[in-house]
Design an enzyme around this catalytic site. Sequence first.
Site, PDB file in Angstrom:
ATOM      1  N   MET A  98       0.805  -1.205   0.000  1.00 51.57           N
ATOM      2  CA  MET A  98       0.000   0.000   0.000  1.00 51.57           C
ATOM      3  C   MET A  98       0.845   1.264   0.000  1.00 51.57           C
ATOM      4  SD  MET A  98      -3.367  -0.509   0.130  1.00 51.57           S
ATOM      5  CE  MET A  98      -4.411   0.351   1.295  1.00 51.57           C
ATOM      6  N   ARG A 138       0.446   4.078  -2.658  1.00 49.10           N
ATOM      7  CA  ARG A 138      -0.199   5.356  -2.345  1.00 49.10           C
ATOM      8  C   ARG A 138       0.491   6.545  -3.023  1.00 49.10           C
ATOM      9  NH1 ARG A 138      -2.272   4.298   3.957  1.00 49.10           N
ATOM     10  NH2 ARG A 138      -4.093   3.122   3.247  1.00 49.10           N
ATOM     11  N   TYR A 180      -9.325   4.925  -4.146  1.00 49.39           N
ATOM     12  CA  TYR A 180      -8.689   3.621  -3.886  1.00 49.39           C
ATOM     13  C   TYR A 180      -7.329   3.750  -3.179  1.00 49.39           C
ATOM     14  CZ  TYR A 180      -6.667   3.770  -8.771  1.00 49.39           C
ATOM     15  OH  TYR A 180      -6.044   4.079  -9.940  1.00 49.39           O
ATOM     16  N   GLU A 181      -6.821   2.625  -2.754  1.00 51.06           N
ATOM     17  CA  GLU A 181      -5.615   2.568  -1.905  1.00 51.06           C
ATOM     18  C   GLU A 181      -5.793   3.363  -0.618  1.00 51.06           C
ATOM     19  OE1 GLU A 181      -3.346   0.508  -2.477  1.00 51.06           O
ATOM     20  OE2 GLU A 181      -3.679   0.039  -4.574  1.00 51.06           O
ATOM     21  N   GLY A 182      -6.993   3.330  -0.066  1.00 49.53           N
ATOM     22  CA  GLY A 182      -7.288   4.111   1.134  1.00 49.53           C
ATOM     23  C   GLY A 182      -7.866   5.447   0.704  1.00 49.53           C
TER      24      GLY A 182
END
Lengths: 599, 599
Positions: B292, B296, B435-437
């Site tokens: 991640m 990010r 996405y990705e948090g």
Amino acid sequence: MTDFRPPVADLAYALTHVVGYDRVAELPGFEHADLDTATEILEEVGGFMAEVVAPTNRAGDLEGARLNPDGTVTTPTGFKEAYAAYVEAGWGSVPLPEAFGGGDFPRAIGLAIQELTMEANMAFSLAPLLTQGAIEALLHYGSEEQKQAWLPKMVSGEWAGTMNLTEPHAGSDVGALTTKAVKRPDGTYGITGQKIFITFGDHDLSDQIVHLVLARTPDAPAGTKGISCFIVPKFLMNDDGSIGERNGVHTVGVEHKMGIHGSPTCVLSYEDATGYLIGDENLGMRIMFVMMNSARVSVGTQGLAVAERAYQQSLEYATGRIQGRAIGATQDSPIIEFPDVRRMLMTQKSYIAALRRMMLLNAVQVDISTHHPDAATRARADEIVGLLTPICKSFGSDLGNELTSLALQIHGGMGFIEETGAAQHYRDVRIAAIYEGTNGIQAADLVGRKLGVRNGASFLEFIATMRELDGELADAGDEFASIRAQLSTSLDMLEQTTAWMLSTGQSDPNSVLSGSSPYLRIWGLVVGGWLLAKSALAARELDGDAIAATQLPMARFYAEQLLPAVAGLVPAATAGSRDLFALDADALGDVVARRGARV
Amino acid sequence: MTDFRPPVADLAYALTHVVGYDRVAELPGFEHADLDTATEILEEVGGFMAEVVAPTNRAGDLEGARLNPDGTVTTPTGFKEAYAAYVEAGWGSVPLPEAFGGGDFPRAIGLAIQELTMEANMAFSLAPLLTQGAIEALLHYGSEEQKQAWLPKMVSGEWAGTMNLTEPHAGSDVGALTTKAVKRPDGTYGITGQKIFITFGDHDLSDQIVHLVLARTPDAPAGTKGISCFIVPKFLMNDDGSIGERNGVHTVGVEHKMGIHGSPTCVLSYEDATGYLIGDENLGMRIMFVMMNSARVSVGTQGLAVAERAYQQSLEYATGRIQGRAIGATQDSPIIEFPDVRRMLMTQKSYIAALRRMMLLNAVQVDISTHHPDAATRARADEIVGLLTPICKSFGSDLGNELTSLALQIHGGMGFIEETGAAQHYRDVRIAAIYEGTNGIQAADLVGRKLGVRNGASFLEFIATMRELDGELADAGDEFASIRAQLSTSLDMLEQTTAWMLSTGQSDPNSVLSGSSPYLRIWGLVVGGWLLAKSALAARELDGDAIAATQLPMARFYAEQLLPAVAGLVPAATAGSRDLFALDADALGDVVARRGARV
């Protein structure tokens, strides 16, 4: 059915307690339009929109309007039935003159009806919206004969109307249009040319479409001074009033757009089509502005309306979606318990409330400007409309983009999936910042045309009006202290920036234009904060009213957390033009110039 | 061919003159990666992306990836050929370890290659991006045997990788996932469950797909502590290394998304699929964070990259579109001559430059954190990466939305028509904030995990580092005076807000979370202003360099007109949680409660 909940209660609250609808209902000609009656109508309209129109929104997006091989245009499933029901109910005619079959209700109520229609289905709402623009142009400039011939069925909605301005090389610069209008011996004109971006330029909702077309007579002056406006019906009319043969206008394309798929955006080709001059030759721009000014507030309302629909959906999602555990919670929480989701919800809710009040205030001023017995009052109301219109259009549509984005964001990954519907709102509303004059054009209008009215006195008087709330805020005590302080600071900044604009304008118009967009945004933020503060003050005496109960927290959130953005915008509004023009086109594209080059 | 112009010159400028790439090239293991060599690679990559990948972008949007009746997934026309050429050229392997066939180049160069790929085609770029995430997880936690078995062909790009985290009820809350992993006698695991939102979860670009799947063993602890990570290949491998029979993973759906249509977002069903444990049981979250964190920054870079592509298009349109007459012009002007269009162009250009420098700074710190001989230096670099990563992700993706909207706006009505291509950028980039948090999660990470590092000293030291530029700005004279003043004011505000966060955090974490998103935005604005100021200072000694010539006007515009937004954000960052929680769900939906009610 969908889960759309028409915000009739907030519309009624805003009309009653914030924008002074009581003044409108007292005006000569509006005696029948008292608040109770108006609210009853809005409730019925809301119910109709929720039950009949809102369910067509998704199919409209999925299917889109389409051009058939035979040149006809078909609207998506359900549009035709919904439109027939809309005409049957007569909602479009509510704010139009009784003389032509309308209800003679104020513009304020007409705009509220538009908002509810736009919330139900923005694409669908454009058909009646454009018709109304055409009606207004005819009401102002049409001959008695033309009014009698066209208006009754346009007012009822049986016939639709369009506005034909844009051509491939004449968008923001309307004066560059080249469509020709050649006078014939019988007094009609032969219209020849191509128009693009014609909203509901053709469709299957009505038997007749009344195009209002801007064109140029052979000897007309260049630019905007040489534009005339014509009625060009899709079908010619027989002498007995029945619909006759097809006129020389044909659809040659329907655009593939990012949103409002249900609205057919047409390329129309005119080939010696029969047109009837409205007013005199070369009056076209003036007529266009009648259509445009009313349409601009409506477009701002689109921003508000689609944001409202998206907000409702995001609130429902946030309430139902369990994900993780909020601080202090003992079990998994709906995401509405997370502060950052709250921020997105409160931002949506308070901006939406501010925008609704702003649009309705504008409409109330329109009503005063047309119906007040006192000429000076009418004139001042007209100035206020002139000031507020570009703000409503730009601030409303910009926020439409920003707020639908927040609504989408709350859905997380589901927001990016089309089935969820959040993405449609984000795509649909994006056009509002562009059409009826881009938001940059609105900002130029604000500082170019409106600011100079009475050498700035129009603007300064409005700022003084907003300042009058200060005493009431002071008396309201601690709960209103932060609202009062922030509003006062923001009004100071607005006034100082306006003073800079006024002192700079004569000598350096490019610097004023350079700051025009941030300046417009400052106006929007401040007017919104002022209206929410008024709304919260009014709420103090309305115990037990659900809308009233939310006004103070909303106004405080807006004042403390959104309104301070004004301070961040003043430097850009007053920076002048130097930085913007420091780089020429080559330098702006330095990556281009340097392609493949080594550093 | 398209008109995409790879911004290699600006990448090289930023690496050389702003983010200190020279420090990286001196690190042990990067001796071969000197700036000249790296720039040469970037030029080749840029040319490749412009010629081979960029032309697939439009078809990717129009066709989209599709699920066939036989369960296979087909990518749009041209993707397969472009991917084969990409693998053949070896671009994906440049920053990966030589031991597995890579080029051992720094992350900074890898990120620059990613940016160029994303500019050419964001949807396409996700295939190598996800593969790289899977590779990094295996590099950190895989056994030697696993590395030998999987990495060589993943590094070359012959095999693709995916990350399988999300399930219908486990999005932001990864700990809620329920996919089961049952250990078999042979040491492998049987994986059963459904995963959603799997980017390039299936496709026809590679013979093999290596899924990294998070799942839960039967006796695992609840929540995030009980998650393990497994290699689950699409095809089982034969003992001789050839590809064997199909594993128990099947595509049951491909999502219909608002953008990145070319990227197949899959629903994958695992039915007793064979999985190989990575590391130990219950290490899954730690492994996920390896994937991640790198992803990010890449997602932030997507915001920058799509904005760059959209900016180029809007600049070209603004240069060519003649419409109306600018002030002082004697003939009709291209719209680039209008101040408000300039504002939109300068806003795009300067934010893009700021973002590019921010992403590369982050990557340089990654390289220092992994390769510097001094442990303390490595540790500090790691802290800086921790600070910058959520900022890069959120600020980059938020600006991606805002800047592509400006690019679209410059096109006027044409921007809303899909054929123009401006709308695709706006739709494509919208996912990056999710996405990705989600960006809200990033903001929570900033104040929840990162702010507390050494009781805030990590943040305060970074602010002190930024302040060190002040002396140089002072010496640089009048031209830099406004930059110096604005940067200094903004740093003061950032420091004060940070102090508020630190003093509030222990006692009232909800208030810190309430201000987290505006606080993150303040960070992004200030770091961007600092980097542009550095960039402009460096430019003074680079006469005749086209990139250098634009740095001062850009830095000044940013400092004078964008950076002041910080002042507008501080109140929201420090307002606490009261206003956000003043209305409960019912009150937030007051229109609901009042449906049909009379006021």
